[in-house]
Design a protein around this motif. Structure first.
Motif, short mmCIF file in Angstrom:
data_model
loop_
_atom_site.label_atom_id
_atom_site.label_comp_id
_atom_site.label_asym_id
_atom_site.label_seq_id
_atom_site.Cartn_x
_atom_site.Cartn_y
_atom_site.Cartn_z
N THR A 149 0.83 -1.20 0.00
CA THR A 149 0.00 0.00 0.00
C THR A 149 0.87 1.25 0.00
N LEU A 150 1.98 1.22 0.72
CA LEU A 150 2.87 2.38 0.77
C LEU A 150 3.42 2.70 -0.61
N THR A 151 3.90 1.68 -1.33
CA THR A 151 4.45 1.94 -2.66
C THR A 151 3.39 2.51 -3.59
N ALA A 152 2.16 2.00 -3.49
CA ALA A 152 1.09 2.51 -4.34
C ALA A 152 0.74 3.95 -3.97
N LEU A 153 0.57 4.22 -2.69
CA LEU A 153 0.23 5.57 -2.26
C LEU A 153 1.30 6.58 -2.67
N ALA A 154 2.57 6.17 -2.53
CA ALA A 154 3.65 7.07 -2.92
C ALA A 154 3.60 7.36 -4.42
N ALA A 155 3.36 6.33 -5.21
CA ALA A 155 3.25 6.53 -6.66
C ALA A 155 2.05 7.41 -7.00
N PHE A 156 0.93 7.15 -6.36
CA PHE A 156 -0.27 7.95 -6.62
C PHE A 156 -0.05 9.42 -6.25
N SER A 157 0.71 9.65 -5.16
CA SER A 157 0.94 11.02 -4.72
C SER A 157 1.75 11.82 -5.74
N GLU A 158 2.48 11.10 -6.60
CA GLU A 158 3.20 11.75 -7.69
C GLU A 158 2.45 11.63 -9.01
N GLU A 159 1.18 11.23 -8.89
CA GLU A 159 0.27 11.10 -10.03
C GLU A 159 0.83 10.17 -11.10
N GLN A 160 1.46 9.10 -10.63
CA GLN A 160 1.96 8.08 -11.53
C GLN A 160 0.97 6.92 -11.64
N LEU A 161 0.99 6.28 -12.77
CA LEU A 161 0.33 4.98 -12.99
C LEU A 161 -1.18 5.06 -13.17
N MET A 162 -1.78 6.22 -12.95
CA MET A 162 -3.25 6.31 -13.01
C MET A 162 -3.79 5.92 -14.38
N ASN A 163 -3.00 6.13 -15.40
CA ASN A 163 -3.48 5.84 -16.75
C ASN A 163 -3.65 4.35 -17.01
N MET A 164 -3.11 3.52 -16.10
CA MET A 164 -3.22 2.07 -16.26
C MET A 164 -4.16 1.43 -15.25
N LEU A 165 -4.72 2.23 -14.36
CA LEU A 165 -5.50 1.69 -13.25
C LEU A 165 -6.95 2.14 -13.28
N ARG A 166 -7.81 1.22 -12.85
CA ARG A 166 -9.22 1.54 -12.64
C ARG A 166 -9.46 1.98 -11.20
N SER A 167 -8.78 1.31 -10.26
CA SER A 167 -8.99 1.59 -8.85
C SER A 167 -7.90 0.89 -8.05
N ALA A 168 -7.87 1.16 -6.74
CA ALA A 168 -6.91 0.49 -5.86
C ALA A 168 -7.59 0.16 -4.53
N ALA A 169 -7.39 -1.08 -4.08
CA ALA A 169 -7.85 -1.52 -2.77
C ALA A 169 -6.63 -1.73 -1.89
N LEU A 170 -6.56 -1.01 -0.77
CA LEU A 170 -5.38 -1.00 0.09
C LEU A 170 -5.75 -1.59 1.45
N LEU A 171 -5.10 -2.70 1.79
CA LEU A 171 -5.40 -3.43 3.02
C LEU A 171 -4.29 -3.20 4.03
N SER A 172 -4.66 -2.83 5.26
CA SER A 172 -3.68 -2.41 6.27
C SER A 172 -2.80 -1.31 5.68
N PRO A 173 -3.38 -0.18 5.30
CA PRO A 173 -2.62 0.86 4.60
C PRO A 173 -1.52 1.46 5.46
N ILE A 174 -0.34 1.58 4.86
CA ILE A 174 0.83 2.11 5.52
C ILE A 174 1.20 3.43 4.86
N ALA A 175 1.26 4.49 5.63
CA ALA A 175 1.75 5.78 5.14
C ALA A 175 2.44 6.47 6.32
N HIS A 176 1.65 7.08 7.20
CA HIS A 176 2.20 7.62 8.45
C HIS A 176 2.46 6.46 9.41
N LEU A 177 3.60 6.53 10.12
CA LEU A 177 4.02 5.37 10.90
C LEU A 177 4.44 5.67 12.33
N ASN A 178 4.25 6.88 12.78
CA ASN A 178 4.87 7.23 14.06
C ASN A 178 3.95 7.10 15.26
#
Length: 401
Positions: A177-206
């Motif tokens: 989920t972290l790798t996907a969120l990071a890519a999405f935050s840079e607006e990458q890969l959207m042209n190849m995706l319909r949607s994303a399901a993120l289980l136990s999402p990891i972003a903020h960790l502190n």
């Protein structure tokens, strides 16, 4: 004083990181050796499903394996869009195949008519090749999850997109989920995706609550030069188990319950399937990856790898500090399904709430949230009731997008 530093993440995306370590000594004695067969022959075809082995090479030379399940067990070819499944840390695509076909997400999706693709991160057994390097070379392990964002994920998605000529759905767990969120935050890969399901999402960790994890993070980051000297990190009895056993002694903990201590008390794992798990995992990662994850705990930032001094950061990024991944930059109209658990000590509820704050402007009809009070980290991929609780809602979400 125990701070929130680093190795927390080592365990972070690992849904079972420390579980490996605690049981590894006993399991090692009975663990079967890997065969040369791929995941298709070892795990999928034995269950009566058609399976294809594919290879894709990243821009930086890593040769990744992909498995495709183009039909359900009945033999009926997929008539729904592709779905790419991305695992977390210290595991590989087999995480989506551990349980029975009635309980494992990959089989369930295939039986429902989806064209299922399984990704395997660089450095894992079936993605260990490189165009010019060997896993014995130091340079082979010179990567962190930044490279998974920049190279592995785009390579896998592009391969599926070009092979099927269709946009796909994405499912990630933990580090996936972290790798996907990071890519999405840079607006990458959207042209190849319909949607994303993120289980136990990891972003903020502190805000992770596990005291053993925090101590592990402190010890890991405090001696990062030593750990970096190892380059490849695999939780085996010679390195990580001793490291973690020392943490247990320091905190006077019973290591027999490390899975619950680090991942949270998983409610719904079928203990009869554990041997299958142990016969396939753990998988290696780079020590640099673990240090990067640890930096996120220490700083509270979602940033690229910090090389430790301004000169090296300027050399890599053109600026003194590592650039941030801004979760608020994820396109508001991109369909997201986020599911998290009340007992998860890696994808902590409060950290997920920070992510949701970042996503506060996301279009309401494009953001689906599923909170499961009694679920911990591993339940999302190994829970015997995950089909009813998590996977059925995911498929409904996919059908709407």
């Amino acid at each position: 004083m125990i701070t929130r530093m680093s190795m927390m993440n080592m365990i972070l995306a690992s849904q079972l990181l420390v579980f490996f370590i605690c049981v590894i000594a006993e399991a090692h004695a009975r663990k079967t050796l890997y065969t040369d067969d791929g995941i298709c022959k070892r795990m999928v075809e034995t269950q009566g499903y058609t399976c294809e082995e594919h290879k894709v090479t990243t821009v930086d030379g890593y040769i990744l394996s992909l498995q495709r399940m183009p039909a359900g067990r009945s033999g009926k070819a997929a008539d729904k869009p592709p779905v790419l499944l991305q695992h977390g840390l210290f595991i590989d695509a087999i995480t989506w195949l551990f349980n029975t076909p009635e309980e494992s997400l990959a089989y369930i999706l295939a039986d429902k008519g989806f064209d299922v693709w399984l990704a395997n991160t660089r450095g894992t057994k079936y993605s260990s090749a490189h165009t010019s390097l060997s896993p014995n070379d130091m340079a082979y392990w010179d990567w962190s999850w930044d490279e998974l964002v920049s190279y592995d994920l785009p390579a896998s998605l592009s391969y599926v997109f070009n092979h099927t000529a269709q946009k796909m759905h994405y499912v990630g767990h933990s580090l996936g989920t972290l790798t996907a969120l990071a890519a999405f935050s840079e607006e990458q890969l959207m042209n190849m995706l319909r949607s994303a399901a993120l289980l136990s999402p990891i972003a903020h960790l502190n805000q992770i609550m596990s005291q053993p994890t925090k101590l592990a993070a402190d010890l890991f980051i405090a001696n990062d030069v030593y750990w970096l000297g190892l380059h490849e990190f695999i939780p085996n009895e010679n390195v990580a188990s001793k490291f973690l056993e020392g943490i247990c002694r320091s905190l006077k903990l019973n290591c027999s319950d490390l899975m619950a201590i680090f991942t949270g008390p998983n409610c719904c794992i079928n203990s009869s399937r554990i041997n299958i798990f142990l016969n396939n995992e753990p998988q290696p990662s780079s020590t640099k990856n673990l240090i990067h994850l640890s930096q996120m705990i220490r700083t509270g930032k979602i940033a690229k790898y910090d090389y430790g001094n301004e000169e090296q950061n300027i050399q890599h990024y053109g600026e003194a500090s590592p650039p941030l991944y801004d979760m608020a930059s994820i396109p508001n109209g991109f369909p997201l399904f986020l599911s998290y658990g009340g007992q998860d000590m890696l994808s902590d509820v409060n950290d997920v709430k920070l992510l949701l704050t970042d996503l506060k402007d996301h279009h309401k009809n494009k953001l689906v949230l599923l909170f499961i009070e009694n679920y911990a980290h591993a339940d999302f991929v190994m829970g015997v009731n995950a089909k009813q609780i998590v996977y059925d809602p995911i498929m409904a979400f996919f059908n709407d997008n």
